[in-house]
Design a protein around this motif. Sequence first.
Motif, PDB file in Angstrom:
ATOM      1  N   GLN A 102      -5.493  -2.569 -16.046  1.00 23.17           N
ATOM      2  CA  GLN A 102      -3.896  -2.689 -16.501  1.00 23.17           C
ATOM      3  C   GLN A 102      -3.585  -3.971 -16.418  1.00 23.17           C
ATOM      4  O   GLN A 102      -2.781  -4.663 -17.292  1.00 23.17           O
ATOM      5  N   ARG A 114      -7.644   2.748   0.661  1.00 23.87           N
ATOM      6  CA  ARG A 114      -6.250   2.728  -0.182  1.00 23.87           C
ATOM      7  C   ARG A 114      -6.288   1.715  -0.842  1.00 23.87           C
ATOM      8  O   ARG A 114      -5.741   2.020  -2.054  1.00 23.87           O
ATOM      9  N   SER A 153      -8.507  -0.262  -2.368  1.00 28.17           N
ATOM     10  CA  SER A 153      -9.538  -0.339  -3.493  1.00 28.17           C
ATOM     11  C   SER A 153      -9.587   0.974  -4.299  1.00 28.17           C
ATOM     12  O   SER A 153     -10.429   0.966  -5.101  1.00 28.17           O
ATOM     13  N   SER A 154      -8.893   2.055  -3.852  1.00 31.35           N
ATOM     14  CA  SER A 154      -9.185   3.099  -4.442  1.00 31.35           C
ATOM     15  C   SER A 154      -8.741   3.264  -6.042  1.00 31.35           C
ATOM     16  O   SER A 154      -9.381   3.764  -6.936  1.00 31.35           O
ATOM     17  N   ASN A 155      -7.816   2.515  -6.243  1.00 33.26           N
ATOM     18  CA  ASN A 155      -7.264   2.271  -7.609  1.00 33.26           C
ATOM     19  C   ASN A 155      -7.367   0.894  -8.160  1.00 33.26           C
ATOM     20  O   ASN A 155      -7.107   0.521  -9.107  1.00 33.26           O
ATOM     21  N   CYS A 185       4.389   2.889  -5.199  1.00 31.64           N
ATOM     22  CA  CYS A 185       3.575   3.810  -6.518  1.00 31.64           C
ATOM     23  C   CYS A 185       2.883   2.716  -7.293  1.00 31.64           C
ATOM     24  O   CYS A 185       2.968   1.500  -7.188  1.00 31.64           O
ATOM     25  N   PHE A 186       1.908   3.269  -8.081  1.00 32.28           N
ATOM     26  CA  PHE A 186       0.927   2.345  -8.872  1.00 32.28           C
ATOM     27  C   PHE A 186       1.765   1.515  -9.682  1.00 32.28           C
ATOM     28  O   PHE A 186       1.364   0.259  -9.857  1.00 32.28           O
ATOM     29  N   ASN A 199       0.631  -1.384   0.183  1.00 33.55           N
ATOM     30  CA  ASN A 199      -0.022  -0.006   0.043  1.00 33.55           C
ATOM     31  C   ASN A 199       0.937   1.258  -0.069  1.00 33.55           C
ATOM     32  O   ASN A 199       0.278   2.413  -0.130  1.00 33.55           O
ATOM     33  N   TYR A 243      -9.970  -0.644  -9.776  1.00 32.87           N
ATOM     34  CA  TYR A 243     -10.315  -0.871 -11.108  1.00 32.87           C
ATOM     35  C   TYR A 243      -9.600  -0.490 -12.314  1.00 32.87           C
ATOM     36  O   TYR A 243      -9.312  -1.230 -13.292  1.00 32.87           O
ATOM     37  N   GLU A 244      -8.540   0.591 -11.920  1.00 33.49           N
ATOM     38  CA  GLU A 244      -7.416   0.761 -12.907  1.00 33.49           C
ATOM     39  C   GLU A 244      -6.328  -0.242 -12.745  1.00 33.49           C
ATOM     40  O   GLU A 244      -5.882  -0.668 -13.697  1.00 33.49           O
ATOM     41  N   LEU A 245      -6.152  -0.929 -11.581  1.00 32.71           N
ATOM     42  CA  LEU A 245      -5.387  -1.925 -11.363  1.00 32.71           C
ATOM     43  C   LEU A 245      -5.795  -3.081 -12.027  1.00 32.71           C
ATOM     44  O   LEU A 245      -5.017  -3.936 -12.845  1.00 32.71           O
TER      45      LEU A 245
END
Length: 410
Positions: free
Chosen positions: A359, A348, A350-352, A318-319, A315, A354-356
Amino acid sequence: MAETAERLPAKTVLRQLQDRIAQDAWDAKNRGEKVGWCASNFPQEITTAMGIPVVYPENMGAAVGAKGGGRRMCEHAEGLGYSGDLCSYSRINFAYADLRSCPEQEIPFPDFLLCCNNICSCMMKWYENLALELDIPLILIDIPHLDAMECDGDRVKYIRAQFDDCIRQLEELTGKKMDYGELRRVMEVSQRSSRAWLRAVGYMSRTPSPFSGFDIFNNMAVACVGRGTVEAAEAFEALADEYEALAQEGKSSFKGEEKYRILFEGIACWANLRFTYKALQSRGINLTASVYGPAFSFLYGSLDELMAAYALVPNSNCFERELELRVTQALDNRVDGAVFHVNRSCKRWSSNIYELERQFRAKTGLPTVTFDGDQSDPRCFSEAQYETRVEALTEIMEENKARKGAADRV
């Protein structure tokens, strides 16, 4: 010559060790020693080396959820005015701080708090609130979110300064002094535990996997609460040896045929663990990749490298690095698809997500599904939705496997 006692399974030894560590904290409290509540990714090397007993509210939250008390405790916290949008671990902890009782599991009350925000920003407010409510000291180690693939020297110096200051404050609070020779020994033992735990979970890459990936969730607690102890290192080494033996024999503790292999993204749904497992197992789906369990291993050499290791937990990354971790695990462990847990507690994580997921799917070519859930609050989980999503994933993986089989025959 006396017969050699039969060796207990490693999972039993780990469970007994977890219970003993918890009892040691109670015994210390009863002796009048100062006991702390500690965040799970706080540098445990400090407290272990200083002989300071600490317990982990997050572990308690998981246990309470798994034993069926999550809803009751969360609702009590909400009745006190805490939002239902807060992490369920924190709500369970707030309820316990108010009730001072929990039939599913109890932990000794703290004399101080140790927090580290490499997990999430919620941890800081959670522990700040506890410090006010309980009127006890809070020691915080601030680990900034990484904006690069590696932890740079300036960050290491910043974290090291806080590490040293934490030791000074604990010496004043507890009257116990840091022995830096003991710290080096604990660091070495922690590495031994971490390497053994990583070796154990690494056997998921074998086909078939020698165990169900849900065993990671059941066996990981000691990696959090006791990895600086020799007993933990020996137990994890025994676990890895057991998995190695099964792998060499082509056997598995997974019940049934391993038809499909998946990555499971996110924290386990402790309150619904059996259902989430059975819905997969009944379709021949084994969990063979996850970043959650292995995250409680910290590899380093020097003290400065220790600082960097605590900045590289999932967590805090960086992405791009988070994505790379998932893609690498999926490819190395040859999964057929992935299930992404949209955890209503862990903003934290789950915030990204859908983008995770998007990709991840683009880089691996694998099918994915998401489902709504929570780590310890069962109100956020729908059995019907989970079944539907898993069924859809199964159909896609089955079609992909049939297509690949037809192509191989051409």
